[in-house]
Design a protein around this motif. Structure first.
Motif, short mmCIF file in Angstrom:
data_model
loop_
_atom_site.label_atom_id
_atom_site.label_comp_id
_atom_site.label_asym_id
_atom_site.label_seq_id
_atom_site.Cartn_x
_atom_site.Cartn_y
_atom_site.Cartn_z
N PRO A 220 0.84 -1.22 0.00
CA PRO A 220 0.00 0.00 0.00
C PRO A 220 0.86 1.26 0.00
O PRO A 220 2.00 1.23 0.45
CB PRO A 220 -0.78 -0.11 1.31
N ALA B 182 2.08 5.01 1.23
CA ALA B 182 2.27 5.53 2.59
C ALA B 182 1.09 6.42 2.99
O ALA B 182 0.45 7.05 2.15
CB ALA B 182 3.57 6.33 2.66
N PHE B 183 0.81 6.43 4.30
CA PHE B 183 -0.25 7.28 4.83
C PHE B 183 0.05 7.56 6.29
O PHE B 183 0.87 6.87 6.90
CB PHE B 183 -1.62 6.58 4.69
N ASP B 184 -0.63 8.56 6.83
CA ASP B 184 -0.55 8.80 8.28
C ASP B 184 -1.70 8.07 8.96
O ASP B 184 -2.79 7.92 8.38
CB ASP B 184 -0.63 10.31 8.57
N TYR B 185 -1.43 7.64 10.18
CA TYR B 185 -2.37 6.79 10.91
C TYR B 185 -2.87 7.50 12.17
O TYR B 185 -2.09 8.10 12.89
CB TYR B 185 -1.66 5.49 11.28
N ALA C 289 -4.39 9.70 2.10
CA ALA C 289 -3.18 10.19 2.80
C ALA C 289 -3.26 9.94 4.30
O ALA C 289 -2.24 9.97 4.98
CB ALA C 289 -2.99 11.67 2.52
N MET D 33 5.72 10.51 6.42
CA MET D 33 4.78 9.72 7.20
C MET D 33 5.48 9.23 8.46
O MET D 33 6.32 8.33 8.41
CB MET D 33 4.28 8.52 6.37
N PRO E 15 3.22 3.34 9.38
CA PRO E 15 1.81 2.91 9.44
C PRO E 15 1.43 1.93 8.32
O PRO E 15 0.60 1.03 8.55
CB PRO E 15 1.04 4.22 9.28
N ARG E 16 2.01 2.05 7.15
CA ARG E 16 1.58 1.19 6.05
C ARG E 16 2.16 -0.22 6.13
O ARG E 16 1.82 -1.07 5.31
CB ARG E 16 1.95 1.81 4.71
#
Lengths: 287, 163
Positions: free
Chosen positions: A3, A5-8, A49, B1, B21-22
């Protein structure tokens, strides 16, 4: 597989989650069971994102009785529906049908709210919720509102849920005593989405149909209720002729997409077959 | 990120790691912790070769983020044997020839481990349905059914001895 990248984010309350949706805007997606969203992200169909994980919000969980309704937290997983004594007693269709959804591992993560909010015509809960006359409680920055299942499914992956809203609960009326029900799902194998599916809720009174709701899975751009099929039964004694008329009405209403599960003619024919079988199975459960 | 710091108990040992996170849980287990028993057989969440036990439930670790496991207890196939003694499901797969290439086996074992707690005395149909999230290319499933039945009997016997 990989996947983007994204912020969580992992809020602990619905209000926090709504605030995050508001501040992050359309770049953010709610992460529920993750068994539709992560697969899409792993194939780069979706590239949000920000992911807002709503798995750590206790108020979105649990199954309880409120008056004549059963209220199901949107984050209730499929295996919890199957195991729920309350659903088995009050809305048995909703405890039984999820056995036909995906597989045991997926059912430990996938939620009823996510299945509905995804808006995939191939998912099973949309038609089931139409047959059950379910109501969805949605919460946004302006507060709560309720939308009937009949008004919720607008198109493929499109629902009445606004970008800044969270589905918090699914409300279903408890079955009246003697109510019959069935979910007939034709599929290529266990764990697959339906080639064609039909959900039926039925009541008989003095040998005639006194209540009926019929809805179809994967036979149109979204789950659909079929009023013409219901009209073919309502007030009539159940007979081969009235059941055939209902099945014919379902075939007329069906508007399936051609894919590896079959062409339009096959899926349309199967719409009729599933409706026939579901009416018969529901009738056998009526008392 | 930004990376997130997580604390997760894996096979009884607490692991504190900073993860992107990913990062999928399967990659965290295999690459970060070198627990390479769990395998990857697809990218569409079907095969179940990556199945691990998270907080008492079978989960496909290819469809779960490592960051979501903060505070969780994870059990992988490497944690099944107890002081070198095989768990009943491992013994059952061995005795009943429930594996050939061995690629699906760690996921099969982790699923069987949990399934037999959910249903200690399953019928053949219940075994097949209970294991439906795990694909196998070698065995044709027949001997896997026998392996699960062997493990069920063994676990029930163990319980009798304990009682």
């Amino acid at each position: 597989m990989i996947p983007p990248a994204f912020d969580y984010h992992a809020p602990r309350t619905v209000d926090e989650a709504i605030a995050l949706l508001g501040s992050l805007g359309s770049d953010a997606k709610l992460l529920a069971g993750g068994h539709s969203l992560l697969p899409m992200m792993k194939l780069r169909f979706a590239q949000p994102a920000h992911l807002i994980d709503i798995n750590r919000i206790p108020e979105l969980r649990g199954i309880r009785e409120e008056g004549n309704e059963v209220v199901i937290g949107a984050m209730t997983v499929e295996n919890e529906l199957i195991a729920s004594p309350l659903l088995q007693a009050k809305v048995p269709l909703l405890a039984d049908a999820p056995k036909q959804i995906a597989d045991p591992q997926v059912r430990n993560r996938g939620t009823i709210g996510g299945d509905i909010a995804h808006g995939d015509p191939g998912n099973d809960h949309p038609a089931i919720s139409l047959a059950l006359d379910a109501t969805f409680d949605l919460q946004g920055p302006q507060g709560k509102r309720s939308v009937k299942a009949a008004d919720f499914f607008l198109g493929t992956y499109t629902t009445a849920l606004a970008e800044d809203e969270i589905m918090v609960a699914i409300r279903v009326p408890a079955f009246a005593p003697g109510t019959g029900w069935a979910y007939e799902k034709l599929k290529r194998k266990t764990g697959d989405w339906a080639t064609a599916g039909a959900a039926v809720v039925l009541r008989l009174s003095g040998g005639s149909v006194s209540h009926v709701r019929i809805a179809l899975t994967n036979l149109a751009p979204m789950a659909i209720r079929v009023p013409a099929a219901e009209a073919a039964l309502l007030g009539q004694p159940l007979s081969a002729a009235s059941i055939a008329a209902a099945a014919q009405a379902a075939q007329t209403a069906a508007d399936p997409a051609e894919d590896l599960r079959g062409d339009i003619a096959y899926k349309t024919a199967m719409a009729g077959q599933m409706v026939k079988r579901a009416i018969q199975a529901a009738a056998a459960r009526c008392s | 990120m930004a990376k997130k710091l997580i604390s997760v108990k894996v096979n009884g040992r607490t692991q504190e790691k900073a993860v992107e996170p990913r990062t999928l849980l399967i990659h965290f287990l295999r690459e970060e912790l070198s627990l390479t028993g769990a395998h990857i057989g697809c990218e569409t969440s079907h095969c179940g070769a990556c199945t691990v036990d998270i907080d008492g439930q079978s989960v496909k670790s290819c469809t779960h983020l490592a960051v979501q496991c903060d505070g969780s207890e994870v059990l992988t196939v490497e944690g099944l044997a107890n002081a070198g003694v095989l768990h009943a499901v491992q013994e059952g797969f061995y005795k009943e020839h429930g594996l050939q290439c061995g690629f699906c086996t760690p996921g099969m074992l982790m699923r069987a481990y949990r399934f037999l707690q959910e249903n200690p005395n399953p019928s053949e149909a219940e075994i097949r349905a209970g294991m439906a999230g795990n694909l196998c290319r070698c065995t044709g499933y027949q001997n896997i059914v026998k392996a699960v039945q062997y493990a069920a009997a063994k676990l029930q016997q163990n319980e009798k001895v304990a009682a």
